[in-house]
Scaffold this active site. Structure first.
Site, PDB file in Angstrom:
ATOM      1  N   GLU A 135      30.038  71.917  42.933  1.00  0.00           N
ATOM      2  CA  GLU A 135      29.480  71.440  41.667  1.00  0.00           C
ATOM      3  C   GLU A 135      28.592  72.475  41.008  1.00  0.00           C
ATOM      4  O   GLU A 135      27.873  73.212  41.663  1.00  0.00           O
ATOM      5  CB  GLU A 135      28.649  70.159  41.891  1.00  0.00           C
ATOM      6  N   GLU A 181      35.763  57.958  36.827  1.00  0.00           N
ATOM      7  CA  GLU A 181      35.427  58.597  38.102  1.00  0.00           C
ATOM      8  C   GLU A 181      33.952  58.365  38.358  1.00  0.00           C
ATOM      9  O   GLU A 181      33.117  58.562  37.473  1.00  0.00           O
ATOM     10  CB  GLU A 181      35.670  60.114  38.037  1.00  0.00           C
TER      11      GLU A 181
END
Lengths: 265, 407
Positions: free
Chosen positions: A58, A47
């Site tokens: 995040e 990824e």
């Protein structure tokens, strides 16, 4: 058929190790060697984070990596160039871009460009399946899987809908929280994955909060793939001054995680 | 007289899934979807529950001090020499701005959901203060996220929130301003969604927030419409309000949307000038994108990265705008002008001098539009302008511009 499906078809017994790093972090030069090092250390699917100015989901480690990458001037075009560069020496490892919708919207011919660069999948943190129809059709026409997330708070009914629409694999978010959090409970994950398996044959990969080989091993008992991000991003940040040292550290970290994953059966 | 009947009845936005045309929607991390579904459901129930409506009405009347007056600004009107100017005095609400109408409503929803904790983001601190206030009143735990830069700029409101028992958390990520505070509040909510309600401060965010924040603010326009009919026997030619996220403007506009003869004008922050790029005016100089859970006009670069914004007023210093404004712009029902920092300061002084009202710098943007446009209108024309908040919080900013050191 995408490289993702090929990988899972060819490796029915193996638990996939999936790594996340942010493109262009800590420097532009780090990324391609980092991807090769991760594969050399035993990573099966890569990824690659597309840095965004407002990464809502995040935790601190990946936020900081996104900020470093943006300070280096990374654009989506440059991310695609990095994947092209990577593909010169690696044509088999699936590469999945992960990021936020506004980056993709800014590139109207994204699907065509991404296919040409050698991208296999896309994870959009803030794109639920209900809103994804147009983009998904465009991606599918270019052999790119749109990978959806399922969360602990997702109802079973909704999870069925998501699994029906997903391709490549489904990404199970292991905890209520942000990336890199530290309250993962593997028992809960196992229970939920068992339920999800009744609905779909799609591989179920688990991420958020998997930091070390021991956790990876526990998650690998129940998952088809284990995603590790923040822990790797921190390795990169610690070796900002040297591409070679960063690559070596990532390869070693990947080897540890690989051992953990392989301990599970 | 046409259009005097209750307005807003023909306007049915958003759709059930939160779309205002192509705008709005729900672009969030999957973890939040369930909480948003629950909130949307609960809100529909509450809206139809007479007991909830009564509680809301009583709070607005006895705690907030509504209805706020619609005040004829006679000396301002005379000085400008054109249309009659009426001020909707939202500065007279408890805590000094319209923001509390929304926080009262959402805190009642939190109570109904049994969630003991609320969180909020704040820029200038007005929404943070309004949230801390209702949290204190209902005995809820309250954490307010505020960009570290804003914490430094708005120390007065930071202290107010602390006095109210709230915990103010400075946000060090990104540009350290309002948008980053919103990101951090979303991260908190994702983590603590079981026991926490997120009181968003404007008509943005994922569905159902743009709808429910608008509905709670809509009391502004409902009152103003009835008041102008009583005072003048007719509707205004123009209803005008400043637009950052756009809650006070949607609050004023909503009751007038079906009154197609009433021009709706939003005024964005042109900062140092629209042509400088240093502004916060996405409806004037932005493009469609997705941020903070909704599709709307945004200030973003060619790579989709959200741009830094500038405005003299922290409350308008935001790169996005509520999706309903994007919709009203595209269907042509509302128009969106912009006022520079300089025009705003002149308007702020004008209102002080002619009416003895110290308006917030946010609201002064709307006054700047009035100052520029009222003179060319007819003496029988009427403008209703939303004076969304009072300016005490801006005294330090203004003193600094005047090179005066306050102690």
């Amino acid at each position: 058929m995408t490289r993702i499906k090929t990988y899972f078809d060819d490796n029915p017994e193996r638990t996939a190790l999936i790594s996340f790093v942010t493109a262009g972090d800590p420097t532009l030069e780090h990324t391609v060697p980092a991807l090769h090092a991760l594969v050399a250390g035993g990573v099966d699917i890569l990824e690659l984070g597309v840095p965004f100015s407002d990464p809502e989901a995040e935790g601190p480690a990946i936020q900081a990596s996104s900020e470093r990458a943006l300070a280096n001037g990374v654009t989506l075009h440059m991310v695609l160039d990095m994947v092209r560069d990577f593909r010169r020496d690696n044509t088999h490892t699936p590469v999945v871009l992960m990021g936020y919708l506004n980056s993709i919207l800014a590139m109207p011919d994204f699907a065509a460009q991404a296919q040409q660069a050698g991208i296999d999948g896309l994870i959009m943190v803030n794109l639920p399946p209900e809103s994804a129809a147009d983009i998904q059709a465009d991606l599918a026409a270019h052999d790119i899987d749109l990978i959806f997330l399922i969360a602990p708070t997702t109802t079973d009914e909704r999870a069925q809908l998501i699994l029906q629409r997903a391709s490549g694999f489904a990404y199970y978010v292991s905890l209520k929280g942000i990336t890199g959090a530290d309250h993962l409970r593997t028992d809960d994950v196992a229970t939920r994955l068992n339920t999800l398996r009744q609905y779909s044959q799609l591989p179920l990969c688990v991420g958020f909060g998997i930091k070390d080989a021991a956790t990876a091993a526990r998650v690998a008992e129940v998952a088809d793939g284990v995603v590790v991000g923040s822990a790797l991003v921190q390795q990169l940040a610690a070796h900002e001054g040297s591409v070679e040292q960063a690559a070596a550290a990532l390869q070693s970290a990947a080897q540890d995680l690989r051992q953990g994953v392989d301990q599970a059966t | 007289m046409p259009g005097v009947e209750q307005a807003g009845s023909n306007y049915a936005q958003p759709s059930e899934d939160g779309q205002f045309g192509e705008f709005g929607g729900r672009y969030v991390a999957e973890t939040l979807t369930h909480a948003l579904d629950e909130l949307a459901q609960l809100y529909v129930q509450a809206k139809q529950d007479p007991q909830f409506q009564q509680e809301l009405h009583d709070d607005l009347k006895y705690y907030v001090g509504r209805p706020t007056p619609l005040y004829f600004a006679e000396r301002l009107t005379k000085e400008l020499g054109g249309a009659k100017v009426y001020l909707k005095r939202e500065d007279l609400n408890h805590t000094g701005a319209h923001k509390i109408c929304n926080t009262i409503g959402q805190a009642l929803l939190a109570k109904r959901m049994g969630k003991p904790r609320v969180i909020a983001e704040t820029g200038a601190g007005q929404h943070g203060v309004a949230t801390a206030t209702v949290a204190a009143r209902l005995g809820l735990t309250c954490d307010v996220y505020m960009g570290a830069e804003d914490v430094e700029r708005q120390s007065l409101n930071v202290y107010r929130m602390k006095l109210l028992g709230a915990n103010v958390i400075p946000v060090e990520s990104g540009s350290r301003t309002l948008k980053d505070a919103l990101n951090e509040a979303m991260r908190d909510w994702v983590t603590n969604v079981d026991d926490t309600h997120y009181i968003i401060g404007t008509v943005a965010g994922p569905h159902p927030f743009p709808m429910l924040v608008r509905d709670f603010a809509a009391v502004i326009g409902q009152e103003a419409r009835a008041q102008i009919l009583e005072l003048e026997g007719r509707l205004p030619n123009v209803a005008v309000a400043c637009v950052g996220g756009g809650s006070n403007a949607m609050g004023l506009f909503h009751a007038f949307i079906d009154d197609v003869d009433v021009d709706l004008v939003g005024v964005e922050a042109a900062g140092r000038g629209l042509d400088t790029g240093e502004h916060a005016a996405p409806l004037n100089d932005g493009k469609v994108g997705v941020l903070h859970g909704n599709r709307t006009y945004l200030m973003a670069d060619e790579d989709g990265q959200i741009k830094a914004t500038h405005s003299i007023s922290a409350g308008l210093d935001y790169p996005g705008v509520g999706p309903e404004h994007s919709y009203l712009k595209d269907i042509g029902r509302a128009t969106y002008a912009a006022a520079t920092d300089e025009e705003t300061m002149a308007a702020f002084r004008l209102l002080n001098r002619t009416e003895g009202i110290l308006a917030a710098l946010e609201s002064s943007h709307a006054i700047a539009w009035v100052a520029a446009n009222a003179p060319s209108m007819q003496a029988e024309d009427i403008i209703v302008v939303n004076l969304s908040g009072r300016g005490d919080k801006d005294i330090n900013t203004i003193a600094k511009l005047d090179n005066i050191q306050l102690t």
